[in-house]
Design a protein around this motif. Structure first.
Motif, short mmCIF file in Angstrom:
data_model
loop_
_atom_site.label_atom_id
_atom_site.label_comp_id
_atom_site.label_asym_id
_atom_site.label_seq_id
_atom_site.Cartn_x
_atom_site.Cartn_y
_atom_site.Cartn_z
N LEU A 64 60.54 -4.94 -17.50
CA LEU A 64 61.98 -4.82 -17.72
C LEU A 64 62.49 -3.39 -17.60
O LEU A 64 63.58 -3.15 -17.11
CB LEU A 64 62.33 -5.40 -19.10
N THR A 65 61.67 -2.43 -18.01
CA THR A 65 62.11 -1.03 -18.00
C THR A 65 62.21 -0.44 -16.60
O THR A 65 62.90 0.57 -16.42
CB THR A 65 61.19 -0.15 -18.85
N CYS A 66 61.52 -1.03 -15.61
CA CYS A 66 61.51 -0.41 -14.29
C CYS A 66 61.67 -1.40 -13.13
O CYS A 66 61.55 -1.03 -11.97
CB CYS A 66 60.25 0.42 -14.10
N ALA A 67 61.96 -2.66 -13.43
CA ALA A 67 62.11 -3.67 -12.37
C ALA A 67 63.25 -3.32 -11.42
O ALA A 67 63.17 -3.57 -10.22
CB ALA A 67 62.32 -5.05 -12.97
N ASP A 68 64.32 -2.71 -11.96
CA ASP A 68 65.43 -2.30 -11.08
C ASP A 68 64.98 -1.27 -10.06
O ASP A 68 65.47 -1.25 -8.93
CB ASP A 68 66.60 -1.75 -11.90
N LYS A 69 64.05 -0.43 -10.43
CA LYS A 69 63.53 0.58 -9.49
C LYS A 69 62.77 -0.10 -8.35
O LYS A 69 62.89 0.32 -7.19
CB LYS A 69 62.62 1.56 -10.24
N VAL A 101 59.85 -10.38 -11.37
CA VAL A 101 60.02 -11.54 -10.47
C VAL A 101 61.49 -11.66 -10.06
O VAL A 101 61.79 -11.94 -8.90
CB VAL A 101 59.51 -12.84 -11.14
N ARG A 102 62.41 -11.41 -10.98
CA ARG A 102 63.84 -11.41 -10.63
C ARG A 102 64.13 -10.35 -9.58
O ARG A 102 64.93 -10.57 -8.67
CB ARG A 102 64.70 -11.20 -11.87
N ALA A 103 63.48 -9.20 -9.68
CA ALA A 103 63.67 -8.14 -8.69
C ALA A 103 63.19 -8.62 -7.32
O ALA A 103 63.86 -8.36 -6.30
CB ALA A 103 62.92 -6.87 -9.11
N LEU A 104 62.06 -9.33 -7.27
CA LEU A 104 61.58 -9.88 -5.99
C LEU A 104 62.57 -10.89 -5.42
O LEU A 104 62.80 -10.92 -4.21
CB LEU A 104 60.21 -10.54 -6.17
N ARG A 105 63.16 -11.69 -6.28
CA ARG A 105 64.15 -12.67 -5.81
C ARG A 105 65.38 -11.95 -5.25
O ARG A 105 65.96 -12.38 -4.26
CB ARG A 105 64.51 -13.64 -6.92
N ALA A 106 65.76 -10.83 -5.86
CA ALA A 106 66.89 -10.04 -5.36
C ALA A 106 66.57 -9.43 -4.00
O ALA A 106 67.44 -9.37 -3.12
CB ALA A 106 67.26 -8.95 -6.37
N VAL A 107 65.34 -9.00 -3.80
CA VAL A 107 64.92 -8.46 -2.50
C VAL A 107 65.00 -9.56 -1.44
O VAL A 107 65.45 -9.32 -0.32
CB VAL A 107 63.50 -7.85 -2.59
N HIS A 108 64.61 -10.76 -1.79
CA HIS A 108 64.70 -11.90 -0.87
C HIS A 108 66.16 -12.14 -0.47
O HIS A 108 66.48 -12.32 0.70
CB HIS A 108 64.10 -13.15 -1.51
N ARG A 109 67.06 -12.12 -1.44
CA ARG A 109 68.49 -12.32 -1.15
C ARG A 109 69.03 -11.22 -0.25
O ARG A 109 69.82 -11.47 0.66
CB ARG A 109 69.30 -12.39 -2.46
N ARG A 115 63.44 -3.15 -7.24
CA ARG A 115 64.49 -3.76 -6.41
C ARG A 115 65.17 -2.72 -5.53
O ARG A 115 65.30 -2.91 -4.32
CB ARG A 115 65.53 -4.47 -7.30
N GLU A 116 65.56 -1.60 -6.11
CA GLU A 116 66.25 -0.56 -5.35
C GLU A 116 65.37 0.02 -4.25
O GLU A 116 65.82 0.20 -3.11
CB GLU A 116 66.68 0.58 -6.29
N THR A 117 64.13 0.32 -4.56
CA THR A 117 63.22 0.91 -3.59
C THR A 117 62.93 -0.05 -2.45
O THR A 117 62.95 0.32 -1.27
CB THR A 117 61.92 1.36 -4.28
N ALA A 118 62.68 -1.31 -2.79
CA ALA A 118 62.36 -2.31 -1.77
C ALA A 118 63.58 -2.63 -0.89
O ALA A 118 63.45 -2.74 0.33
CB ALA A 118 61.83 -3.58 -2.41
N THR A 119 64.75 -2.74 -1.48
CA THR A 119 65.93 -3.06 -0.66
C THR A 119 66.31 -1.88 0.23
O THR A 119 66.75 -2.08 1.36
CB THR A 119 67.14 -3.50 -1.52
N THR A 120 66.12 -0.66 -0.24
CA THR A 120 66.39 0.51 0.60
C THR A 120 65.42 0.54 1.77
O THR A 120 65.82 0.77 2.92
CB THR A 120 66.27 1.81 -0.23
N ALA A 121 64.14 0.30 1.50
CA ALA A 121 63.14 0.27 2.59
C ALA A 121 63.44 -0.86 3.56
O ALA A 121 63.31 -0.68 4.78
CB ALA A 121 61.74 0.12 2.00
N LEU A 122 63.84 -1.99 3.05
CA LEU A 122 64.17 -3.14 3.90
C LEU A 122 65.33 -2.80 4.84
O LEU A 122 65.31 -3.14 6.01
CB LEU A 122 64.52 -4.34 3.01
#
Length: 138
Positions: free
Chosen positions: A27-32, A62-70, A34-41
């Motif tokens: 929870l403390t770093c899942a947003d990081k 897991v929610r961060a991974l779902r956000a990357v998928h979206r 999401r942000e890092t993966a979506t930027t790379a994507l």
């Protein structure tokens, strides 16, 4: 002991990239993540998330991974592949249905469990018939 979250982006000459994820994703770093993966994507034609070094994943991860998928769908990019998925994470992905969103490559199985004979200091492949009291089985 907490293992800090780190990333390493490994771009290839064909426009694809691999994002290596190391440490604990909670929870403390899942947003990081999401942000890092979506930027790379956004910057590469396709992305692989190498999770072989991710030692802990909670529901926020897991929610961060779902956000990357979206985000991949929004950008009309292929869904990133998940590489090196450990058994605990594979189970969580399966339970949440997230495994249906991603191509998943599980981690390479570990070698056969081993036995250490503490009385003689020997290290050998696990053989229950040879195990003796005082041995440590991995």
């Amino acid at each position: 002991m907490t293992v800090p979250l780190t990333f390493a982006l490994l771009p290839a000459t064909d426009g694809t990239a691999t994002l290596r994820v190391r440490g604990e994703v909670d929870l403390t770093c899942a947003d990081k993540l999401r942000e890092t993966a979506t930027t790379a994507l956004a910057r590469h034609t396709s992305l692989t998330l190498d999770l072989s070094g991710a030692y802990f994943f909670d529901a926020a991860a897991v929610r961060a991974l779902r956000a990357v998928h979206r985000e991949a769908a929004r950008l009309h990019k292929p869904t990133p592949a998940l590489r090196g998925v450990r058994p605990q994470l594979a189970r969580m992905l399966r339970l949440t249905g997230t495994d249906r969103l991603y191509p998943v490559e599980t981690a390479v199985p570990l070698a056969a469990p081993s036995t250490v004979d503490m009385t003689q200091g020997l290290y050998s492949h696990h053989d229950p018939a040879r195990a003796t009291p005082g041995c440590f089985a991995e």
